[in-house]
Design a protein around this motif. Sequence first.
Motif, PDB file in Angstrom:
ATOM      1  N   GLU A  30       0.808  -1.213   0.000  1.00  0.00           N
ATOM      2  CA  GLU A  30       0.000   0.000   0.000  1.00  0.00           C
ATOM      3  C   GLU A  30       0.845   1.268   0.000  1.00  0.00           C
ATOM      4  O   GLU A  30       0.421   2.307  -0.502  1.00  0.00           O
ATOM      5  CB  GLU A  30      -0.927  -0.002   1.220  1.00  0.00           C
ATOM      6  CG  GLU A  30      -2.131  -0.914   1.088  1.00  0.00           C
ATOM      7  CD  GLU A  30      -1.771  -2.389   1.140  1.00  0.00           C
ATOM      8  OE1 GLU A  30      -2.581  -3.215   0.701  1.00  0.00           O
ATOM      9  OE2 GLU A  30      -0.660  -2.721   1.610  1.00  0.00           O
ATOM     10  N   CYS A  44      -6.921  -1.898   2.593  1.00  0.00           N
ATOM     11  CA  CYS A  44      -6.105  -3.113   2.563  1.00  0.00           C
ATOM     12  C   CYS A  44      -6.736  -4.211   1.711  1.00  0.00           C
ATOM     13  O   CYS A  44      -6.101  -5.242   1.482  1.00  0.00           O
ATOM     14  CB  CYS A  44      -5.850  -3.613   3.985  1.00  0.00           C
ATOM     15  SG  CYS A  44      -7.357  -4.007   4.891  1.00  0.00           S
ATOM     16  N   ASP A  45      -7.998  -4.036   1.263  1.00  0.00           N
ATOM     17  CA  ASP A  45      -8.610  -5.030   0.389  1.00  0.00           C
ATOM     18  C   ASP A  45      -8.544  -4.627  -1.083  1.00  0.00           C
ATOM     19  O   ASP A  45      -9.142  -5.264  -1.941  1.00  0.00           O
ATOM     20  CB  ASP A  45     -10.064  -5.259   0.798  1.00  0.00           C
ATOM     21  CG  ASP A  45     -10.885  -3.971   0.763  1.00  0.00           C
ATOM     22  OD1 ASP A  45     -10.280  -2.895   0.600  1.00  0.00           O
ATOM     23  OD2 ASP A  45     -12.122  -4.058   0.897  1.00  0.00           O
ATOM     24  N   THR A  50      -7.155 -14.758   8.377  1.00  0.00           N
ATOM     25  CA  THR A  50      -7.468 -13.839   7.282  1.00  0.00           C
ATOM     26  C   THR A  50      -7.612 -14.620   5.983  1.00  0.00           C
ATOM     27  O   THR A  50      -7.170 -15.766   5.882  1.00  0.00           O
ATOM     28  CB  THR A  50      -6.380 -12.777   7.117  1.00  0.00           C
ATOM     29  OG1 THR A  50      -5.140 -13.421   6.750  1.00  0.00           O
ATOM     30  CG2 THR A  50      -6.163 -12.009   8.417  1.00  0.00           C
ATOM     31  N   ARG A  76      -5.296 -12.631  -0.183  1.00  0.00           N
ATOM     32  CA  ARG A  76      -5.652 -11.433  -0.927  1.00  0.00           C
ATOM     33  C   ARG A  76      -5.609 -11.701  -2.428  1.00  0.00           C
ATOM     34  O   ARG A  76      -4.702 -12.365  -2.935  1.00  0.00           O
ATOM     35  CB  ARG A  76      -4.671 -10.323  -0.569  1.00  0.00           C
ATOM     36  CG  ARG A  76      -5.047  -8.961  -1.099  1.00  0.00           C
ATOM     37  CD  ARG A  76      -4.125  -7.932  -0.507  1.00  0.00           C
ATOM     38  NE  ARG A  76      -4.428  -6.585  -0.927  1.00  0.00           N
ATOM     39  CZ  ARG A  76      -3.773  -5.534  -0.509  1.00  0.00           C
ATOM     40  NH1 ARG A  76      -2.776  -5.677   0.342  1.00  0.00           N
ATOM     41  NH2 ARG A  76      -4.101  -4.325  -0.936  1.00  0.00           N
ATOM     42  N   TYR A  77      -6.557 -11.172  -3.139  1.00  0.00           N
ATOM     43  CA  TYR A  77      -6.557 -11.280  -4.593  1.00  0.00           C
ATOM     44  C   TYR A  77      -5.487 -10.353  -5.176  1.00  0.00           C
ATOM     45  O   TYR A  77      -5.321  -9.208  -4.746  1.00  0.00           O
ATOM     46  CB  TYR A  77      -7.902 -10.863  -5.176  1.00  0.00           C
ATOM     47  CG  TYR A  77      -8.974 -11.921  -5.120  1.00  0.00           C
ATOM     48  CD1 TYR A  77      -8.795 -13.157  -5.732  1.00  0.00           C
ATOM     49  CD2 TYR A  77     -10.190 -11.669  -4.478  1.00  0.00           C
ATOM     50  CE1 TYR A  77      -9.794 -14.126  -5.694  1.00  0.00           C
ATOM     51  CE2 TYR A  77     -11.201 -12.618  -4.445  1.00  0.00           C
ATOM     52  CZ  TYR A  77     -11.001 -13.841  -5.047  1.00  0.00           C
ATOM     53  OH  TYR A  77     -11.979 -14.796  -5.016  1.00  0.00           O
ATOM     54  N   ARG A 102      -4.613 -17.367  -4.155  1.00  0.00           N
ATOM     55  CA  ARG A 102      -6.009 -17.610  -3.777  1.00  0.00           C
ATOM     56  C   ARG A 102      -6.767 -18.262  -4.921  1.00  0.00           C
ATOM     57  O   ARG A 102      -6.632 -17.853  -6.081  1.00  0.00           O
ATOM     58  CB  ARG A 102      -6.676 -16.295  -3.383  1.00  0.00           C
ATOM     59  CG  ARG A 102      -8.115 -16.440  -2.915  1.00  0.00           C
ATOM     60  CD  ARG A 102      -8.641 -15.121  -2.394  1.00  0.00           C
ATOM     61  NE  ARG A 102     -10.051 -15.218  -2.032  1.00  0.00           N
ATOM     62  CZ  ARG A 102     -10.759 -14.224  -1.503  1.00  0.00           C
ATOM     63  NH1 ARG A 102     -10.173 -13.061  -1.263  1.00  0.00           N
ATOM     64  NH2 ARG A 102     -12.042 -14.388  -1.212  1.00  0.00           N
TER      65      ARG A 102
END
Length: 546
Positions: free
Chosen positions: A237, A267-268, A294, A297-298, A322
């Motif tokens: 990020e 964060c997504d 968690t 993440r894509y 993922r």
Amino acid sequence: MTGRYMQAITPDLEAFQVDALMRLDGDTLAHIFEFLRPFRALVALSTTCKWIREACKPTMFRKCSLIGHVYPYFDLDWKSRILPAAVRAHVITLSIACIFRRLGDDWMLTESNAYGRVYQPLINELALMPKLRNIMLYAQEDDGIPWEALKAILAIPQVRSLSFKGLFDRRDSLPWNIRQLPLSPVAPLHRLSYRTKPYGASPSRTEVDFFVRYLQEARSQDSLEVFEMAGHCAPPELLNGACWSHLRVLSLHGWQFDVQSTSTTPCDMPLVSVLGCMAALRELSLKMAHLRGTIQRYVWPPGLDTSLPWPDLESFVLSHPRAGDQICAHLPSSLRHLSLLCWPRHYIYRDRRRRETMDEYGWGSPVLTSSELLSLLSSCRTSALEQLDIEFRADYAERALLRLLGSKFPVLTVLTIHRYSDEGPDDVPVSAIGDALSALRHLRVLRIGVDTTDYSRMYDYDSEDSMAALEIPASIFARTLAPEVEMVCFLRRYSRRARFFPFRIIREDHALPNAVYEPRVSKICGISIYDEDEPPLAMSAAIEYD
């Protein structure tokens, strides 16, 4: 080979031989010297005459090291510790592995001008190396590289590449002596690499703040070409919202960090969008641990309508991919290396003793099934791929997955497979795996780890019995894989590091192919035989193990 060259390079070298060398142009001489350097024959050549010694110096002293307990101090004779003047003029890369003094640790170094009295001699000496471009700094203490030493290194104007290995200063605030001084490079860097220990202490607040501030500087964004960083210091990020026009290599590894405290980017947000302004990127490595509890993440979520921001990408490393991620469908035709492995490896998590350590870190280990991996790879359009690393849990689609590799990646030369199942070690379908991979006509090296319910097999290593046992599946692979295969390597674990044990395929006329263990091989196709380091045992597991 060394002996053959040493016979020709003797102190009584004839004058006409020296004259022949003098007639060569500089590029040819440099090529000859570079060829002799690995064989340690260049030192012998340099003793033959003064002219040759001067000609050899740029090659001999291009890389130098300062190793030992060096304490910068105002009354220390730095000239006796730093490289002599005849060497300094040729140094391009300097490695420093020393113990540096922390201001405030000594009652004599508490005055306001202590920093200058202690570190200015070091700055002055390094500034006298006109060709110096690369500095590699190694932490020699558990407390890490002190901020005072980092400030001194950043003050060298001609340096363009900085590499750090170990830990940074563990203090949570800057020393008061340098708090008012800018802690940033005086010249733009082209390379910044921070290789910290993958398992160890959590980051300090000051450590994170330093890299956050550095990444936000416009000068860094304009100049940086290689950025290799521990994930807890520079989550993706922090790279969002700026144009990294020259960045060619981006590597984030190790711990993940709570980005909400350092970035306003959600964060997504898909990683392909977060890292979108990097058109020159050639290598992208996101080798991060997965936080337990968690969801992975894509990189490219289903339904995302955008274009790939890295059109010339050549290497892509992604840990814990993922299921359903669409990134494989959009990877460019320029890709040569694709790695979809867990970090740390899933076989570590399956070992109860190591899992306790991962539980302490808060790490999980989701791994794709072979059917999920089949869905990811079936959409690939990277037919020029040369190296592939995959990790999966075997299910009904395993053979379909392995057959797919031959049609999707026809020029694949190196294949690494980490396979998991609940079957016994004697039930691993070696012949079926070999048959499914036989369509890979350009395959040269197969590296395979077969993790079963029998962990004692995984811990066997280079005993005669264990190597003899591995010759059987190696020979089966030799007879089922394509004839171009030269080496088959099996993963075995010992201590804190797993290793691939190589077997060379022997093919003779009128005889079935066979496999022979090669004990002295350290690299295969430029790839180390060692796998990733494993975490240390948790205290309870270590006591039980003892």
